[in-house]
Design an enzyme around this catalytic site. Structure first.
Site, PDB file in Angstrom:
ATOM      1  CG  PHE A  77      -2.007   0.991   1.225  1.00 36.03           C
ATOM      2  CD1 PHE A  77      -3.301   0.613   0.920  1.00 36.03           C
ATOM      3  CD2 PHE A  77      -1.761   2.330   1.537  1.00 36.03           C
ATOM      4  CE1 PHE A  77      -4.340   1.538   0.916  1.00 36.03           C
ATOM      5  CE2 PHE A  77      -2.786   3.261   1.527  1.00 36.03           C
ATOM      6  CZ  PHE A  77      -4.084   2.870   1.225  1.00 36.03           C
ATOM      7  CB  ILE A  78       2.915   2.817  -2.242  1.00 34.75           C
ATOM      8  CG1 ILE A  78       3.826   1.706  -1.709  1.00 34.75           C
ATOM      9  CG2 ILE A  78       3.739   4.078  -2.516  1.00 34.75           C
ATOM     10  CD1 ILE A  78       4.912   1.286  -2.687  1.00 34.75           C
ATOM     11  CB  ILE A  79      -0.247   7.430  -0.464  1.00 39.59           C
ATOM     12  CG1 ILE A  79      -1.490   6.574  -0.226  1.00 39.59           C
ATOM     13  CG2 ILE A  79      -0.636   8.822  -0.968  1.00 39.59           C
ATOM     14  CD1 ILE A  79      -2.379   6.378  -1.435  1.00 39.59           C
ATOM     15  CD  GLN A  87       3.335  10.228   2.003  1.00 42.03           C
ATOM     16  OE1 GLN A  87       3.802  10.745   3.009  1.00 42.03           O
ATOM     17  NE2 GLN A  87       4.032   9.380   1.244  1.00 42.03           N
ATOM     18  N   GLY A 108      -5.964  12.877   2.602  1.00 41.64           N
ATOM     19  CA  GLY A 108      -7.081  11.944   2.617  1.00 41.64           C
ATOM     20  C   GLY A 108      -7.025  10.889   1.532  1.00 41.64           C
ATOM     21  N   GLY A 167      -4.933   8.271   1.177  1.00 41.33           N
ATOM     22  CA  GLY A 167      -4.804   6.921   1.718  1.00 41.33           C
ATOM     23  C   GLY A 167      -6.155   6.369   2.140  1.00 41.33           C
ATOM     24  CD  GLU A 183       2.648  -9.280   3.554  1.00 38.41           C
ATOM     25  OE1 GLU A 183       3.748  -9.839   3.562  1.00 38.41           O
ATOM     26  OE2 GLU A 183       2.036  -9.005   2.509  1.00 38.41           O
TER      27      GLU A 183
END
Length: 477
Positions: A259-261, A266, A269, A271, A294
């Site tokens: 999970f990458i923003i 960043q 909102g 994410g 995970e």
């Protein structure tokens, strides 16, 4: 000698510049530029590159399709002396970037300029979000899709750059394994009037989800007349899932893996937008029994806690949960099971597909929100207890809440706690309880601010609290 070598050493985090580039009449133009959070998986624990002066590694991405282009610039390169030589950057980066990254700059620039205005992300459009004059789109695709594979191959380097302990997905796995992966891409779709040429799409982040087969034990037969049948296969025979059965048709546990923003997006909102879309998708997926994550980092945990709590509060059966103040707080022995309605809790949990430990934490947070702040140990500065109506009853409620949380903490950390003597074990539980309560209070404050129940954070609170949007995830008690 060491001082001389330091003149040739460069911090790899500082040397790498990642840019999102868009097409414009004057040529490709950087829209956003940022550094990686970490580079030790690629350049070693010291995150140092030797043998260059004024080194600059430009990793440019076409902002829509994330086609990469690499530029390596420096003023001087160290001349080999015996066994000492400059870091072979090309050899190292070839391990983590696709071959197209190393094409000439003119080829990359031409690819940017030739991006059609009607280009669309791979997969299918899952959701469109309009917010504050901006348009966001989440696209979904299977990793067995070649277009999705190509995109993942281009952005895999972001995993070691932004996810602590993260590992890239093996794209050469068999197709039946790739089919278990679903990829969600988050895009900002710029307004036509702000786009001079090329695609309006700007990549903001992504997440991958893996489906695990969820074994569900068969309950006892409803027929008293039924008899057990003998096993008809040899005891040493290997079990194989029939090839005709697709994993997508079996009950599964859907686990958010990566999970990458990206840094420029960043704290806005984004994410939450991506996480909530993924959660809603699997909540409505009939084959998903449970949604898990995970190895989340603390920032991701915070975002997840806040969004899960806000989601659950919309359910009447969750909103009506209360501690049973008629329950007895025993001085010795196991904690009473009638503090909360266990059947109701499990019914809500299975309905919402939230993993047991995560659900327990959010329930604890919700119940703490009903307890007056002046009674809580972590918020003794909130005012005198004397003003609390039914003070003894509320103190009893708080004590039951503490016992309920301690019960979960003990189970979760039992292997460690049983090695301590009784006094130290009690002290450790009290310490853990205090930390959990303070953490819940902080998160509840965030939820109230988002829901407009309290004012904005003070500058001191903003400085002390972590960002509410995770750069990436890779735990809490």
């Amino acid at each position: 000698m060491a001082e001389a070598q330091s003149d040739w050493s460069t911090n790899s985090n500082d040397a790498i510049y990642i840019s999102l580039v868009v097409s414009s009449p004057g040529g490709p133009t950087p829209l956003h530029t940022f550094h990686p959070k970490m580079t030790y998986p690629i350049f070693g624990d010291e995150e140092s590159i030797f043998g260059y002066q004024k080194l600059k590694i430009n990793l440019r991405y076409n902002a829509c399709d994330m086609r990469p282009g690499l530029q390596i610039k420096y003023d001087k390169k160290f001349k080999p002396q015996g066994e000492t030589s400059a870091t072979d950057l090309k050899a190292i980066l070839e391990e983590v970037l696709p071959k197209t990254s190393f094409e000439k700059t003119s080829v990359f620039d031409a690819a940017i300029s030739s991006t059609p205005s009607d280009w669309e992300p791979p997969g299918e459009l899952l959701k469109t979000i309009e917010d504050r004059g901006e348009t966001y789109e989440i696209w979904k695709g299977s990793l067995a899709d070649l277009a999705v594979q190509q995109m993942i191959n281009r952005i895999q380097i972001l995993v070691p750059f932004f996810i602590e302990g993260g590992t890239p997905i093996q794209l050469r796995d068999p197709e039946w394994t790739l089919e278990r992966w679903t990829v969600f891409f988050l895009y900002n779709k710029r307004k036509p009037e702000t786009v001079e040429e090329g695609s309006p799409y700007v990549f903001m982040g992504y997440s991958t989800v893996y489906r695990y087969f969820f074994y569900q034990p068969i309950g006892p037969s409803q027929s008293p007349q039924s008899k057990k049948e003998a096993i008809k296969y040899p005891a040493n025979s290997d079990f194989e899932l029939p090839l005709s059965v697709s994993v997508s048709h079996l009950p599964c546990r859907s686990r958010i893996s990566q999970f990458i923003i990206l840094p420029p997006f960043q704290n806005g909102g984004n994410g939450s937008r991506l996480y909530n879309t993924i959660f809603d998708f699997y909540l409505n997926n009939t084959k998903t029994v449970e949604i898990t994550v995970e190895d989340p980092n603390e920032a991701f945990d915070d975002m997840r806690d806040i969004n899960d709590l806000r989601f659950l509060r919309k359910l009447p059966e969750f909103a009506s949960l209360r501690i049973n103040t008629n329950a007895t707080a025993k001085s010795k022995g196991p904690v009473a099971n009638d503090i909360l309605p266990l059947t109701t809790l499990e019914s809500i949990r299975t309905k919402t597909k939230i993993a047991p430990r995560q659900f327990a934490r959010v329930v604890e947070m919700q119940l703490l929100s009903f307890i007056p702040k002046s009674i809580r140990q972590s918020l003794l500065h909130e005012g005198p207890k004397s003003k609390v109506p039914d003070l003894k009853l509320r103190e009893h409620e708080y004590h039951l809440w503490q016992l309920w949380v301690k019960k979960r903490l003990y189970r979760h950390n039992k292997d460690t706690l049983i090695q301590l003597d009784r006094t130290e074990r009690i002290d450790k539980l009290e310490e853990a309880l205090g930390g959990v309560e303070a953490d819940y209070a902080r998160l509840l404050g965030d939820v109230d601010r988002r829901d407009g129940k309290v004012g904005k954070k003070t500058k001191r609170e903003e400085a002390e609290e972590v960002d509410d949007e995770p750069p990436a995830k890779k735990v809490k008690v």
